[in-house]
Design a protein around this motif. Structure first.
Motif, PDB file in Angstrom:
ATOM      1  N   THR A 290      19.790 -20.104  14.045  1.00 58.35           N
ATOM      2  CA  THR A 290      19.525 -19.896  15.275  1.00 58.35           C
ATOM      3  C   THR A 290      18.594 -18.526  15.280  1.00 58.35           C
ATOM      4  OG1 THR A 290      21.454 -18.332  15.097  1.00 58.35           O
ATOM      5  CG2 THR A 290      21.940 -20.439  16.072  1.00 58.35           C
TER       6      THR A 290
ATOM      7  N   PRO B 211      24.689 -25.789  15.699  1.00 57.36           N
ATOM      8  CA  PRO B 211      23.599 -25.044  15.269  1.00 57.36           C
ATOM      9  C   PRO B 211      23.610 -24.771  13.939  1.00 57.36           C
ATOM     10  CG  PRO B 211      24.602 -23.804  17.238  1.00 57.36           C
ATOM     11  CD  PRO B 211      25.210 -25.349  16.813  1.00 57.36           C
TER      12      PRO B 211
ATOM     13  N   LEU C 211      22.127 -14.848  18.104  1.00 55.97           N
ATOM     14  CA  LEU C 211      22.938 -15.762  18.879  1.00 55.97           C
ATOM     15  C   LEU C 211      24.416 -16.160  18.081  1.00 55.97           C
ATOM     16  CD1 LEU C 211      20.168 -18.609  19.701  1.00 55.97           C
ATOM     17  CD2 LEU C 211      21.359 -16.903  21.272  1.00 55.97           C
ATOM     18  N   ARG C 212      24.188 -15.942  16.823  1.00 53.87           N
ATOM     19  CA  ARG C 212      25.559 -16.347  16.246  1.00 53.87           C
ATOM     20  C   ARG C 212      26.146 -14.939  15.573  1.00 53.87           C
ATOM     21  NH1 ARG C 212      28.303 -20.942  15.674  1.00 53.87           N
ATOM     22  NH2 ARG C 212      27.050 -22.666  15.590  1.00 53.87           N
TER      23      ARG C 212
ATOM     24  N   SER D  47      28.495 -12.356  19.341  1.00 54.86           N
ATOM     25  CA  SER D  47      27.560 -13.565  19.409  1.00 54.86           C
ATOM     26  C   SER D  47      27.765 -14.271  20.751  1.00 54.86           C
ATOM     27  CB  SER D  47      28.480 -14.393  18.318  1.00 54.86           C
ATOM     28  OG  SER D  47      28.103 -15.599  18.330  1.00 54.86           O
TER      29      SER D  47
ATOM     30  N   ILE E 113      27.279 -17.800  20.523  1.00 60.19           N
ATOM     31  CA  ILE E 113      27.749 -18.913  20.278  1.00 60.19           C
ATOM     32  C   ILE E 113      29.180 -18.397  19.444  1.00 60.19           C
ATOM     33  CG2 ILE E 113      27.304 -21.100  19.236  1.00 60.19           C
ATOM     34  CD1 ILE E 113      24.299 -20.571  19.425  1.00 60.19           C
TER      35      ILE E 113
END
Length: 100
Positions: A95, A92, A99-100, A2, A4
């Motif tokens: 996404t 967020p 990104l996660r 990830s 983020i």
């Protein structure tokens, strides 16, 4: 992996130059060294100059605004009063994949 991490938010750091570009240019390399440090620690996701070139933008990831405010103090632009900083934090909710 990830980009983020859980428990962290994204921060938009908006820099506005306070002096003419001729006074900014001599500090660009030192500013890039500062950026490199936080890219290496995975705190910065993206950065670049505004168009037109009145400052710049940094996308950062951190647990708190206080953390972002502290790391900004290391920027040569801050130490030399070259730029003013505005920080916007957001959580967020959606996404792009990865990104996660």
């Amino acid at each position: 992996m990830s980009i983020i991490p859980a428990g962290q938010n994204i921060f938009v750091i908006d820099l506005e130059y306070l002096v003419p570009l001729e006074q900014v240019e001599p500090l660009i390399e030192a500013h890039r060294t500062f950026l490199d440090k936080y890219y290496a620690s995975k705190r910065f996701l993206a950065s670049g100059a505004k168009v037109p070139r009145s400052g710049g933008v940094i996308l950062a990831v951190a647990e708190s605004r206080a953390e972002v405010e502290q790391l900004i103090t290391e920027d040569p632009f801050h130490a030399n009063k070259i730029a003013r900083y505005s920080i916007t934090e957001f959580q967020p909710r959606m996404t792009a994949e990865g990104l996660r």
